[in-house]
Write a protein that holds these residues in place. Structure first.
Motif, PDB file in Angstrom:
ATOM      1  N   ASP A   1      42.412  64.738  65.338  1.00  0.00           N
ATOM      2  CA  ASP A   1      42.974  64.702  66.769  1.00  0.00           C
ATOM      3  C   ASP A   1      44.092  65.685  66.967  1.00  0.00           C
ATOM      4  OD1 ASP A   1      43.330  62.989  69.205  1.00  0.00           O
ATOM      5  OD2 ASP A   1      45.307  62.231  68.026  1.00  0.00           O
ATOM      6  N   LYS A   2      45.009  65.757  65.963  1.00  0.00           N
ATOM      7  CA  LYS A   2      46.168  66.738  66.055  1.00  0.00           C
ATOM      8  C   LYS A   2      46.936  67.136  64.662  1.00  0.00           C
ATOM      9  CE  LYS A   2      48.162  67.275  69.590  1.00  0.00           C
ATOM     10  NZ  LYS A   2      48.184  68.514  70.609  1.00  0.00           N
ATOM     11  N   ILE A   3      47.176  68.280  64.611  1.00  0.00           N
ATOM     12  CA  ILE A   3      47.968  68.951  63.497  1.00  0.00           C
ATOM     13  C   ILE A   3      49.037  69.679  64.201  1.00  0.00           C
ATOM     14  CG2 ILE A   3      48.212  70.197  61.359  1.00  0.00           C
ATOM     15  CD1 ILE A   3      45.156  69.745  61.220  1.00  0.00           C
ATOM     16  N   ASP A   4      50.341  69.200  63.910  1.00  0.00           N
ATOM     17  CA  ASP A   4      51.486  69.918  64.317  1.00  0.00           C
ATOM     18  C   ASP A   4      52.517  70.509  63.104  1.00  0.00           C
ATOM     19  OD1 ASP A   4      51.375  69.359  67.220  1.00  0.00           O
ATOM     20  OD2 ASP A   4      51.557  67.166  66.740  1.00  0.00           O
ATOM     21  N   MET A   5      52.745  71.732  63.323  1.00  0.00           N
ATOM     22  CA  MET A   5      53.462  72.254  62.340  1.00  0.00           C
ATOM     23  C   MET A   5      55.023  72.112  62.509  1.00  0.00           C
ATOM     24  SD  MET A   5      50.968  73.375  60.739  1.00  0.00           S
ATOM     25  CE  MET A   5      52.023  74.392  59.481  1.00  0.00           C
ATOM     26  N   CYS A   6      55.760  71.975  61.587  1.00  0.00           N
ATOM     27  CA  CYS A   6      57.152  71.745  61.546  1.00  0.00           C
ATOM     28  C   CYS A   6      57.817  73.242  61.355  1.00  0.00           C
ATOM     29  CB  CYS A   6      57.657  70.558  60.622  1.00  0.00           C
ATOM     30  SG  CYS A   6      56.931  69.169  60.586  1.00  0.00           S
ATOM     31  N   LYS A   7      58.973  73.545  61.393  1.00  0.00           N
ATOM     32  CA  LYS A   7      59.633  74.633  60.844  1.00  0.00           C
ATOM     33  C   LYS A   7      59.696  74.486  59.430  1.00  0.00           C
ATOM     34  CE  LYS A   7      62.428  75.307  65.266  1.00  0.00           C
ATOM     35  NZ  LYS A   7      63.509  75.533  65.918  1.00  0.00           N
ATOM     36  N   SER A   8      59.171  75.385  58.802  1.00  0.00           N
ATOM     37  CA  SER A   8      59.518  75.215  57.499  1.00  0.00           C
ATOM     38  C   SER A   8      58.664  76.630  56.808  1.00  0.00           C
ATOM     39  CB  SER A   8      58.843  73.928  56.762  1.00  0.00           C
ATOM     40  OG  SER A   8      58.781  73.897  55.344  1.00  0.00           O
TER      41      SER A   8
ATOM     42  N   ALA B   1      49.593  74.857  66.011  1.00  0.00           N
ATOM     43  CA  ALA B   1      49.057  73.473  66.373  1.00  0.00           C
ATOM     44  C   ALA B   1      47.369  73.614  66.082  1.00  0.00           C
ATOM     45  CB  ALA B   1      49.607  72.774  67.748  1.00  0.00           C
ATOM     46  N   VAL B   2      46.982  72.505  65.732  1.00  0.00           N
ATOM     47  CA  VAL B   2      45.356  72.471  65.835  1.00  0.00           C
ATOM     48  C   VAL B   2      44.999  70.973  66.442  1.00  0.00           C
ATOM     49  CG1 VAL B   2      43.307  72.280  64.353  1.00  0.00           C
ATOM     50  CG2 VAL B   2      45.195  73.824  63.520  1.00  0.00           C
ATOM     51  N   ASP B   3      44.179  71.079  67.306  1.00  0.00           N
ATOM     52  CA  ASP B   3      44.029  69.630  68.060  1.00  0.00           C
ATOM     53  C   ASP B   3      42.601  69.738  68.536  1.00  0.00           C
ATOM     54  OD1 ASP B   3      44.316  71.455  70.270  1.00  0.00           O
ATOM     55  OD2 ASP B   3      44.371  69.765  71.481  1.00  0.00           O
ATOM     56  N   ASP B   4      42.080  68.494  68.694  1.00  0.00           N
ATOM     57  CA  ASP B   4      40.782  68.085  69.298  1.00  0.00           C
ATOM     58  C   ASP B   4      39.704  68.950  68.673  1.00  0.00           C
ATOM     59  OD1 ASP B   4      39.152  66.592  71.250  1.00  0.00           O
ATOM     60  OD2 ASP B   4      39.278  68.375  72.873  1.00  0.00           O
ATOM     61  N   ILE B   5      39.351  68.669  67.452  1.00  0.00           N
ATOM     62  CA  ILE B   5      38.335  69.154  66.933  1.00  0.00           C
ATOM     63  C   ILE B   5      37.200  68.114  66.569  1.00  0.00           C
ATOM     64  CG2 ILE B   5      37.461  70.159  64.637  1.00  0.00           C
ATOM     65  CD1 ILE B   5      39.976  71.514  64.015  1.00  0.00           C
TER      66      ILE B   5
ATOM     67  N   HIS C   1      40.300  74.203  68.312  1.00  0.00           N
ATOM     68  CA  HIS C   1      41.144  74.758  69.290  1.00  0.00           C
ATOM     69  C   HIS C   1      42.374  74.976  68.376  1.00  0.00           C
ATOM     70  CE1 HIS C   1      39.159  73.666  72.812  1.00  0.00           C
ATOM     71  NE2 HIS C   1      38.616  72.380  72.224  1.00  0.00           N
ATOM     72  N   PHE C   2      42.951  76.139  68.358  1.00  0.00           N
ATOM     73  CA  PHE C   2      44.052  76.585  67.362  1.00  0.00           C
ATOM     74  C   PHE C   2      45.094  77.399  68.567  1.00  0.00           C
ATOM     75  CE2 PHE C   2      40.245  77.191  64.738  1.00  0.00           C
ATOM     76  CZ  PHE C   2      40.535  76.189  63.749  1.00  0.00           C
ATOM     77  N   THR C   3      46.454  76.696  68.248  1.00  0.00           N
ATOM     78  CA  THR C   3      47.392  77.586  69.004  1.00  0.00           C
ATOM     79  C   THR C   3      48.143  78.319  67.879  1.00  0.00           C
ATOM     80  OG1 THR C   3      47.492  75.615  70.435  1.00  0.00           O
ATOM     81  CG2 THR C   3      49.419  77.118  70.448  1.00  0.00           C
ATOM     82  N   PHE C   4      48.291  79.837  68.439  1.00  0.00           N
ATOM     83  CA  PHE C   4      48.972  80.452  67.479  1.00  0.00           C
ATOM     84  C   PHE C   4      50.171  80.973  68.155  1.00  0.00           C
ATOM     85  CE2 PHE C   4      44.833  80.877  65.833  1.00  0.00           C
ATOM     86  CZ  PHE C   4      44.874  80.738  64.462  1.00  0.00           C
TER      87      PHE C   4
END
Length: 439
Positions: free
Chosen positions: A150-157, A339-343, A392-395
């Motif tokens: 559904d969703k993978i959200d990256m944090c600042k790290s 982010a990665v979403d909706d796979i 769907h990948f957001t870079f």
């Protein structure tokens, strides 16, 4: 923005209290008895009785037919579970066991995010088996598979290949035959574990032969925070249904989207001619069709899952790495996943299939690159291709990237779909110099 990102990655702070003696927060993981990542898939094979030898896979699957009697006739006949019943922490000891690093290392001495996707997929399945554990059975009668990332959200790290990584997660929502799993990833920094990502997967339960749906144990939230997580699971389900119903494969673009596409079209008309056919690119722009990359994989038994289909994590890794290369090739500088979403896993991939992956940039904005990877399979005996996944990948690039322009109506729909996925990001991420999550 930074505070919002931190809130996102600490949403379940109250749930991250010690459960069953597992490590937490600033405790030293080496002092505890903790499941390691490389043990997760072994544990899954044990739970379903899968063979490690490909020659025995048919016999192993035949034995699972005997587990039908353990399947519940209705959900009401299953005991309810709590979130902490499925809570687990798993360690990836890159720091304490250097021999593991090479598998996770990129050529730029950073972490391979595709490997992290594989680990998340396996962990999500194990969490669901813990939720549905039957004490009286040596093996589980359920076949639990990933239905959706559904969703993978990256944090600042900063992700270092020389520091231990910890995963944690639990079931956060349950339907009749489906479960939502929340997972987090942390990395060791000194005496603390800092948040890296939040992930939401949806799993489905099927019968012992993986042929039909099966009921799962109900979930009872305890306390306001768990009730909020459960409520969020319901909202996530409603959001997915609404997003699907508004799909551009079903509905026409809205008025604002139609205006966007028409304005983009007008901006590509050659001012020297009065013709809809003569098209020229605006400055600092690329035609969408020129952003494509493709790859082919032969699906061997080595990449099978516990049910002798191709492991979903392997598909995600291959799609991600092609998407990363596409973003790098397009932007001209090193991209970082945001982010990665909706796979959606629409169809299982059989061992022996030919896996065709096609990746293209479908939307850009400032330093952001939205990449869509289409996956389809065919057998060696048939030339018919069937879609199995759309990724769907957001870079984010280190510098501003060109605009991407569609030529055809179909590409215009891809542009709008990419824009929708980009706008669905929970929190826009500001790129930090030490932010290093790569293929």
């Amino acid at each position: 923005m930074r505070r919002a990102a931190l809130r996102l990655c600490t949403l379940r702070k109250g749930l991250l209290t010690p459960v069953r003696g597992l490590i937490q927060g600033s405790q030293n993981p080496k002092k505890e008895s903790v499941l390691h990542v490389y043990e997760v898939r072994d544990k899954l094979r044990e739970i379903v009785g899968a063979s490690t030898n490909w020659r025995d896979h048919v016999k192993a699957m035949e034995e699972r037919k005997l587990l039908h009697s353990f399947l519940a006739k209705s959900q009401e006949g299953l005991p309810p579970r709590r979130m902490k019943d499925s809570y687990i922490e798993v360690l990836l000891p890159l720091g304490s066991q250097p021999a593991l690093r090479e598998k996770y290392l990129t050529f730029q001495n950073t972490i391979r995010f595709g490997r992290i996707l594989e680990d998340l997929d396996s962990l999500g399945v194990l969490i669901c088996y813990m939720h549905n554990k039957i004490p009286s059975a040596n093996m589980s009668p359920l076949s639990i598979v990933t239905a959706l990332v559904d969703k993978i959200d990256m944090c600042k790290s900063c992700l270092s290949p020389e520091q231990d990584i910890k995963f944690s997660g639990h079931v956060s929502w349950v339907g009749k035959t489906s479960m939502e799993v929340k997972m987090q990833m942390f990395q060791s920094h000194g005496n603390d574990f800092s948040p890296v990502l939040d992930a939401t997967f949806v799993m489905v339960a099927r019968d012992s032969e993986n042929k039909g749906p099966a009921f799962v144990n109900p979930l009872i939230p305890e306390g306001p925070e768990e009730e909020e997580l459960f409520r969020q699971g319901e909202l996530n389900k409603e959001r997915r249904v609404a997003f699907s119903s508004m799909s551009l494969l079903k509905m026409a673009p809205n008025a604002k989207e139609r205006t966007t596409i028409h304005e983009m079209f007008l901006s590509t008309l050659d001012p020297k001619t009065i013709s809809f056919r003569s098209r020229v690119l605006p400055p600092n722009a690329v035609w969408m069709e020129d952003s494509k990359l493709k790859s082919l994989e032969v699906c061997h038994p080595q990449e099978r899952n516990i049910f002798n289909r191709i492991f979903g994590g392997f598909l995600m890794r291959k799609a991600y790495e092609l998407g990363w290369a596409t973003a790098y090739n397009f932007g001209g500088s090193r991209p970082f996943v945001v982010a990665v979403d909706d796979i959606m896993f629409q169809k299982p991939v059989e061992v022996g299939s030919l896996l065709f992956l096609s990746s293209q940039v479908c939307f850009t904005q400032d330093k952001y690159i939205q990449v869509r990877v289409h996956s389809e399979v065919s057998s060696l005996q048939s030339k018919e291709h069937t879609t199995t996944n759309v990724f769907h990948f957001t870079f984010m690039s280190e510098k501003d990237v060109p605009l991407v322009f569609p030529r055809t109506y179909g590409e215009s729909m891809l542009y709008l779909d990419g824009q929708r996925h980009f706008n669905s990001m929970s929190v826009p991420v500001a790129l930090k110099k030490e932010y290093r999550v790569e293929p």
